[in-house]
Scaffold this motif. Structure first.
Motif, mmCIF file in Angstrom:
data_model
loop_
_atom_site.group_PDB
_atom_site.id
_atom_site.type_symbol
_atom_site.label_atom_id
_atom_site.label_comp_id
_atom_site.label_asym_id
_atom_site.label_seq_id
_atom_site.Cartn_x
_atom_site.Cartn_y
_atom_site.Cartn_z
ATOM 1 N N HIS A 123 0.809 -1.214 0.000
ATOM 2 C CA HIS A 123 0.000 0.000 0.000
ATOM 3 C C HIS A 123 0.845 1.268 0.000
ATOM 4 C CE1 HIS A 123 1.038 -0.692 4.203
ATOM 5 N NE2 HIS A 123 0.830 0.582 4.419
ATOM 6 N N ILE A 124 2.171 1.137 0.152
ATOM 7 C CA ILE A 124 3.040 2.313 0.213
ATOM 8 C C ILE A 124 3.232 2.874 -1.192
ATOM 9 C CG2 ILE A 124 5.335 3.150 0.798
ATOM 10 C CD1 ILE A 124 5.481 1.042 2.948
ATOM 11 N N ILE A 125 2.907 4.145 -1.356
ATOM 12 C CA ILE A 125 3.023 4.792 -2.657
ATOM 13 C C ILE A 125 4.465 5.256 -2.869
ATOM 14 C CG2 ILE A 125 2.202 6.693 -4.094
ATOM 15 C CD1 ILE A 125 -0.374 6.650 -2.476
ATOM 16 N N PRO A 126 5.093 4.908 -3.979
ATOM 17 C CA PRO A 126 6.478 5.326 -4.206
ATOM 18 C C PRO A 126 6.579 6.834 -4.395
ATOM 19 C CG PRO A 126 5.563 4.299 -6.171
ATOM 20 C CD PRO A 126 4.560 4.090 -5.083
ATOM 21 N N PRO A 127 7.714 7.412 -4.051
ATOM 22 C CA PRO A 127 7.891 8.859 -4.215
ATOM 23 C C PRO A 127 7.976 9.231 -5.685
ATOM 24 C CG PRO A 127 9.964 7.834 -3.611
ATOM 25 C CD PRO A 127 8.926 6.764 -3.526
ATOM 26 N N PRO A 128 7.818 10.504 -6.006
ATOM 27 C CA PRO A 128 7.929 10.916 -7.417
ATOM 28 C C PRO A 128 9.333 10.689 -7.952
ATOM 29 C CG PRO A 128 7.873 12.830 -5.969
ATOM 30 C CD PRO A 128 7.548 11.651 -5.112
ATOM 31 N N VAL A 129 9.407 10.535 -9.249
ATOM 32 C CA VAL A 129 10.691 10.261 -9.895
ATOM 33 C C VAL A 129 11.565 11.507 -9.861
ATOM 34 C CG1 VAL A 129 11.798 9.627 -12.071
ATOM 35 C CG2 VAL A 129 9.684 8.492 -11.381
ATOM 36 N N PHE A 130 12.802 11.333 -9.451
ATOM 37 C CA PHE A 130 13.757 12.436 -9.389
ATOM 38 C C PHE A 130 14.337 12.663 -10.786
ATOM 39 C CE2 PHE A 130 18.286 13.714 -8.549
ATOM 40 C CZ PHE A 130 17.994 15.039 -8.243
ATOM 41 N N LEU A 190 14.110 18.059 -1.695
ATOM 42 C CA LEU A 190 12.736 17.620 -1.472
ATOM 43 C C LEU A 190 12.606 16.123 -1.739
ATOM 44 C CD1 LEU A 190 9.812 18.391 -0.832
ATOM 45 C CD2 LEU A 190 9.493 18.907 -3.260
ATOM 46 N N TRP A 191 13.256 15.659 -2.799
ATOM 47 C CA TRP A 191 13.214 14.240 -3.127
ATOM 48 C C TRP A 191 13.871 13.410 -2.028
ATOM 49 C CZ3 TRP A 191 17.319 10.825 -4.191
ATOM 50 C CH2 TRP A 191 16.941 9.578 -4.682
ATOM 51 N N ALA A 251 10.221 28.979 2.470
ATOM 52 C CA ALA A 251 10.864 28.722 3.761
ATOM 53 C C ALA A 251 11.210 27.245 3.919
ATOM 54 C CB ALA A 251 9.947 29.176 4.894
ATOM 55 N N ASN A 252 10.330 26.371 3.476
ATOM 56 C CA ASN A 252 10.583 24.930 3.595
ATOM 57 C C ASN A 252 11.742 24.484 2.711
ATOM 58 O OD1 ASN A 252 8.597 24.443 5.499
ATOM 59 N ND2 ASN A 252 7.018 24.072 3.971
ATOM 60 N N LYS A 253 11.899 25.119 1.551
ATOM 61 C CA LYS A 253 13.041 24.798 0.694
ATOM 62 C C LYS A 253 14.354 25.170 1.375
ATOM 63 C CE LYS A 253 10.589 25.266 -3.719
ATOM 64 N NZ LYS A 253 10.497 26.047 -4.992
ATOM 65 N N VAL A 254 14.338 26.284 2.092
ATOM 66 C CA VAL A 254 15.535 26.677 2.849
ATOM 67 C C VAL A 254 15.813 25.666 3.950
ATOM 68 C CG1 VAL A 254 16.565 28.473 4.283
ATOM 69 C CG2 VAL A 254 15.167 29.122 2.312
ATOM 70 N N ARG A 255 14.763 25.220 4.636
ATOM 71 C CA ARG A 255 14.927 24.255 5.717
ATOM 72 C C ARG A 255 15.468 22.926 5.213
ATOM 73 N NH1 ARG A 255 8.958 25.933 7.951
ATOM 74 N NH2 ARG A 255 9.579 27.795 9.119
ATOM 75 N N LEU A 256 15.076 22.536 3.984
ATOM 76 C CA LEU A 256 15.580 21.295 3.413
ATOM 77 C C LEU A 256 17.089 21.355 3.171
ATOM 78 C CD1 LEU A 256 12.752 20.428 0.849
ATOM 79 C CD2 LEU A 256 13.342 19.161 2.919
#
Length: 268
Positions: A7-14, A21-22, A143-148
């Motif tokens: 049931h685990i959905i794979p992350p988007p393709v990098f 983010l990936w 802001a979240n991109k900076v935190r990443l």
């Protein structure tokens, strides 16, 4: 018993963009599959000894299967172009480290990315067509991109940005918030909800005003039609009377009777 992970959905393709983010999503994905330890510290799968036991056969198979699953998971989460660069790497950790060095860069590179994002944050302005929610979401996304990038970016900075750049129509709400609560302690969610509530009330009042204008126009339009119909009704009997008078002769000089043209034609 092995956990069911179907049931685990794979992350988007990098595809080479938004690496940080990936990584955040991929880390959670591998942890959910119990494969993250292969990234932190890879292990070797040693050949089986002669006459292995059942337990040795089982452990050997599980070790190989987990490494294959982790490798397949990474391969399925990258684009075709990136796959051609790492397809010859056998170790999951080697694949991860290669992607990190290639797309995350050095600390200096991360610092430059954070600086560019900070500039983008400061340049954001609230247009008349934007809502409070969409504007706050845009600021929070930056802001979240900076935190990443492992750089600090507090919600307080976003709150201050909104308070400075927000439209004059929200100043009354900000003033009332200052009286009821210290704005230095207000959270981002509390500020956005308060301004959004005022925004919705203004939109409702605007819709009511527009509906009122349409109602008045509709009444004026019906009133004009009624006047036109009344005018036509008054005019129609007069025209009918004139037509009747045109169809009637003047009284006969001998018998003093009025005879219609139709009757005279019939008698003739």
């Amino acid at each position: 018993m092995e956990a069911n992970t179907t049931h685990i959905i794979p992350p988007p393709v990098f595809d080479g963009e938004e690496y940080d983010l990936w990584v955040a999503r991929m880390t959670t994905h591998l942890e959910a599959l119990d494969l993250w330890e292969l990234i932190e510290e890879d292990y070797a799968v040693w050949p089986l000894p002669e006459n292995p036991t059942v337990a040795q056969l089982k452990n050997h198979k599980e070790s190989k299967t987990r490494k294959a699953k982790a490798r397949a998971c990474l391969f399925s989460s990258i684009s075709k172009i990136i796959f051609t660069r790492i397809m010859n790497l056998n170790s999951v950790k080697d694949i991860w480290d290669y992607l990190k060095s290639e797309y995350q860069g050095s600390e200096q590179t991360k610092g430059m990315k954070a600086l560019n994002l900070a500039r983008e944050f400061e340049m954001q302005s609230m247009k008349e067509t934007k809502t409070i929610k969409s504007y706050a979401d845009k600021l929070l996304s930056i802001a979240n991109k900076v935190r990443l990038l492992s750089k600090d970016f507090s919600d307080e900075r976003i709150v201050q940005k909104i308070l400075v750049i927000v439209h004059e129509k929200y100043e009354s709400k900000i003033s009332s918030s200052e009286e009821s609560k210290d704005l230095s302690n207000i959270t981002l969610g509390e500020l956005v909800n308060a301004l959004q509530a005022q925004e919705q009330r203004r939109m409702m009042r605007h819709e009511e005003a527009v509906q009122g204008v349409f109602h008045i126009k509709a009444q004026n339009s019906r009133g004009g039609k009624d006047k036109k119909n009344n005018k036509w009704k008054k005019k129609k009997p007069a025209e009918s009377s004139n037509k009747q008078q045109n169809d009637t002769f003047s009284p006969c000089p001998h018998c003093k009777n009025q005879t219609t043209l139709k009757k005279m034609l019939v008698e003739a």
